[in-house]
Enzyme design. Structure first.
Site, PDB file in Angstrom:
ATOM      1  N   LYS A 250     -10.796  -6.641  39.858  1.00 44.45           N
ATOM      2  CA  LYS A 250     -10.606  -7.304  40.762  1.00 44.45           C
ATOM      3  C   LYS A 250     -11.136  -7.837  41.899  1.00 44.45           C
ATOM      4  O   LYS A 250     -12.547  -8.110  41.495  1.00 44.45           O
ATOM      5  CB  LYS A 250     -10.249  -5.598  41.890  1.00 44.45           C
ATOM      6  CG  LYS A 250      -8.340  -5.527  41.466  1.00 44.45           C
ATOM      7  CD  LYS A 250      -8.547  -3.850  41.808  1.00 44.45           C
ATOM      8  CE  LYS A 250      -7.058  -2.862  41.677  1.00 44.45           C
ATOM      9  NZ  LYS A 250      -5.865  -4.293  41.551  1.00 44.45           N
ATOM     10  N   ARG A 324       1.056   2.076  34.295  1.00 44.32           N
ATOM     11  CA  ARG A 324       1.413   2.144  33.561  1.00 44.32           C
ATOM     12  C   ARG A 324       1.789   2.120  31.717  1.00 44.32           C
ATOM     13  O   ARG A 324       2.107   3.159  31.116  1.00 44.32           O
ATOM     14  CB  ARG A 324       2.764   0.229  33.655  1.00 44.32           C
ATOM     15  CG  ARG A 324       2.085  -0.756  33.134  1.00 44.32           C
ATOM     16  CD  ARG A 324       2.599  -2.188  33.205  1.00 44.32           C
ATOM     17  NE  ARG A 324       2.520  -2.007  34.651  1.00 44.32           N
ATOM     18  CZ  ARG A 324       2.423  -3.844  35.317  1.00 44.32           C
ATOM     19  NH1 ARG A 324       3.508  -4.348  34.379  1.00 44.32           N
ATOM     20  NH2 ARG A 324       2.684  -3.500  36.713  1.00 44.32           N
TER      21      ARG A 324
HETATM   22  N1  BES Z   1      -2.936  -0.033  41.794  1.00 40.29           N
HETATM   23  C1  BES Z   1      -3.067  -1.320  41.079  1.00 40.29           C
HETATM   24  C2  BES Z   1      -1.974  -1.751  42.437  1.00 40.29           C
HETATM   25  C3  BES Z   1      -2.200  -1.381  44.243  1.00 40.29           C
HETATM   26  C4  BES Z   1      -2.591  -2.772  44.624  1.00 40.29           C
HETATM   27  C5  BES Z   1      -2.277  -0.280  44.332  1.00 40.29           C
HETATM   28  C6  BES Z   1      -2.386  -2.692  46.008  1.00 40.29           C
HETATM   29  C7  BES Z   1      -2.792   0.033  46.224  1.00 40.29           C
HETATM   30  C8  BES Z   1      -2.575  -1.866  46.851  1.00 40.29           C
HETATM   31  C9  BES Z   1      -2.234  -1.312  39.925  1.00 40.29           C
HETATM   32  O1  BES Z   1      -3.022  -1.317  39.210  1.00 40.29           O
HETATM   33  C10 BES Z   1      -2.913  -2.825  40.161  1.00 40.29           C
HETATM   34  O2  BES Z   1      -3.587  -3.352  40.054  1.00 40.29           O
HETATM   35  N2  BES Z   1      -1.173  -3.721  39.570  1.00 40.29           N
HETATM   36  C11 BES Z   1      -1.824  -5.182  39.264  1.00 40.29           C
HETATM   37  C12 BES Z   1      -0.387  -5.298  38.006  1.00 40.29           C
HETATM   38  C13 BES Z   1      -0.046  -7.022  37.679  1.00 40.29           C
HETATM   39  C14 BES Z   1      -1.592  -7.511  36.910  1.00 40.29           C
HETATM   40  C15 BES Z   1       1.125  -6.913  36.787  1.00 40.29           C
HETATM   41  C16 BES Z   1      -0.830  -5.863  40.724  1.00 40.29           C
HETATM   42  O3  BES Z   1       0.275  -5.388  41.678  1.00 40.29           O
HETATM   43  O4  BES Z   1      -1.649  -7.020  41.237  1.00 40.29           O
HETATM   44 ZN    ZN Z   2      -5.101  -1.954  38.298  1.00 41.15          ZN
END
Ligand code: BES
Ligand code: ZN
Ligand code: ZN
Length: 471
Positions: A250, A324
């Site tokens: 991230k 997931r």
């Molecule tokens: N934990 C995150 C999602 C999230 C985003 C939670 C913002 C709280 C605030 C999750 O694991 C994630 O990183 N999801 C990705 C999925 C994508 C790579 C398909 C996302 O939403 O960017």
């Molecule tokens: Zn994630």
């Protein structure tokens, strides 16, 4: 500490009003030019005799709506907190002297949520004790008061956990904390540790969890409130104690709040504990995959193929779509090993749901209208906001993989739908609801008055209400 007395407390009273004319009845017509009773506006009127009145505006809102009731009582308490008035009395009449159970539970919750103390790591702990009086309180409200107190305490417990920094709360510590929390209750719990996960071939949870020096685990909590039936609801909560994104790391900006990526698991524990406290006549099993998503030698990379607990193979399209992967194994466990009749999963799953609904509406997906109707009815009762998102066959196809049975990443569109449908593909056709709380579990600043900065404790109340009303 919040002490409630069913009489007058302190020298300050709280009165709600929707029209300026009500000031006449209160003998406060001289305040008319100073205060308009807009929604959640507050105004303290000191009187010559040393007493005072806190006016709380209702505006045009429906006072009997659970969300509004919670906001109004919270607004009064927040104003008192600011004014440093620690003893005061709510006058329930005229708006809250003949309200329904759901309205009053929400109203009382608002009081406890604001007057409860959040856990901090300051060496100088200063806790305020409050004495809140309730005037004109009908007798039957006493049970609603206790239920509101119990629920608020659970929400506060969940908030504290979700706020805990990742260096103080890692997967096994979290599991042990929950097991300790459940001791002496009617909840049986067990932790499946790393070695056992390997034997069980939980490739999804291991694929993510092996990225950290803190090993992953699966926590099972089983509550049996109705031994006479085999009906059992599975509650599966995402418990990523920290999500760096893994090799798909991230950005610094999106790293804020990632310690809250276990809010789903925490909400499930809050709900199951509340059901136990109320001795609800239902059977529930919580299945909580707990892990970290970090980078280590050998941690997963894009293109890897994992074999999930179900036996299905998964192509890793993005290491940041880790939720997931771990939920897949947990849902399989709920269905196969716990024989659940239905499953609800709750997870901070996608950034896409935040772009869709912001920070106040939880995105929901369900393949069962009856189950959804029951759940959303519970949401109306607690005032939490859920909105169902549709899905079609073509959305399922977005997760097709050319090398494995399914991919954990879809195209850039419909991220919330594909995230949910990935999990559904492990539910083996039991009725299913998915709650994506990525937006609602965490607020940088409170949006509603009953919230505080950061963790909100979302989900606890509605999951509890849904299951206790099913009983
Ligand atoms: N934990 C995150 C999602 C999230 C985003 C939670 C913002 C709280 C605030 C999750 O694991 C994630 O990183 N999801 C990705 C999925 C994508 C790579 C398909 C996302 O939403 O960017
Ligand atoms: Zn994630
Ligand atoms: Zn995550």
């Amino acid at each position: 500490m919040t002490r409630i007395v069913i009489e007058k407390a302190g020298n300050c009273s709280v009165r709600f009003l929707s029209k300026p004319e009500q000031l006449n009845e209160m003998g406060l017509s001289y305040v008319k030019s100073l205060f308009r009773p807009e929604y959640l506006e507050t105004f303290l009127v000191p009187k010559p005799d040393g007493t005072s009145v806190l006016l709380v505006g209702i505006g045009h809102e429906n006072t009997q709506d659970a969300h509004v009731a919670k906001e109004l009582s919270a607004a009064a308490c927040k104003a008192m907190r600011k004014l440093k008035i620690q003893a005061f009395t709510f006058y329930l009449s005229p708006f809250y002297a003949e309200s329904s159970k759901d309205t009053m539970i929400a109203f009382f919750e608002g009081i406890f949520l604001v007057t409860g103390n959040a856990k901090t790591y300051k060496t100088d702990k200063c806790e305020t004790s409050w004495t809140v009086g309730l005037a004109d309180m009908p007798r039957e409200y006493e049970q609603y008061l206790e239920e509101g107190r119990m629920l608020a305490n659970h929400v506060l417990f969940v908030r504290d956990l979700v706020n805990m920094p990742a260096n103080l709360l890692w997967p096994e510590k979290m599991a042990e904390e929950f097991v300790r929390f459940a001791q002496g209750t009617g909840i049986e719990s067990k932790i499946i540790h790393m070695e056992e996960l390997k034997k069980l071939k939980m490739g999804g949870l291991l694929g993510v969890g092996s990225s950290s020096a803190y090993p992953p685990c699966l926590l099972i909590m089983r509550y049996t409130g109705d031994a006479g039936t085999s009906d059992r609801t599975g509650l599966v909560g995402k418990g990523v104690t920290v999500d760096t994104g893994g090799y798909c790391i991230k950005s610094a900006a999106s790293m804020a709040g990632i310690r809250g990526d276990m809010a789903g698991a925490a909400a499930v524990v809050g709900a199951i504990s509340a059901l136990d406290k109320q001795k609800a006549k239902v059977n529930v099993t919580a299945v909580l995959p707990l892990c970290e998503n970090r980078i280590s030698n050998g941690s997963m990379v894009d293109g890897d193929v994992l074999t999930s607990y179900s036996g299905k193979t998964i192509e890793v399209g993005d290491t940041d779509a880790e939720g997931r992967l771990i939920l897949a194994d947990a849902v399989t466990y709920a269905v196969r090993d716990e024989n659940v009749s239905r499953v609800l999963d709750i997870a901070t799953l996608t950034g896409a749901v935040v772009r869709m609904f912001g920070f106040t509406i939880t995105g929901a997906i369900s393949d069962n209208d009856i189950m959804w109707e029951e759940f959303s009815e519970a949401g109306r009762k607690t005032g939490e906001r859920y909105w169902r998102i549709p899905f079609l066959r073509e959305h399922e196809r977005m997760l097709d993989s050319s090398v494995a049975d399914i991919c954990n990443l879809g195209p850039s569109e419909c991220g919330t739908i594909t995230g949910g449908l990935f999990i559904r593909s492990f539910a083996e056709n039991v009725p299913w609801i998915h709650l994506d709380i990525a937006g609602t579990a965490w607020v940088k600043e409170p949006i509603y008055t009953y919230q505080e900065q950061y963790a909100t404790g979302t989900g606890v109340e509605t999951i509890y209400r849904w299951l206790s009303d099913r009983a």
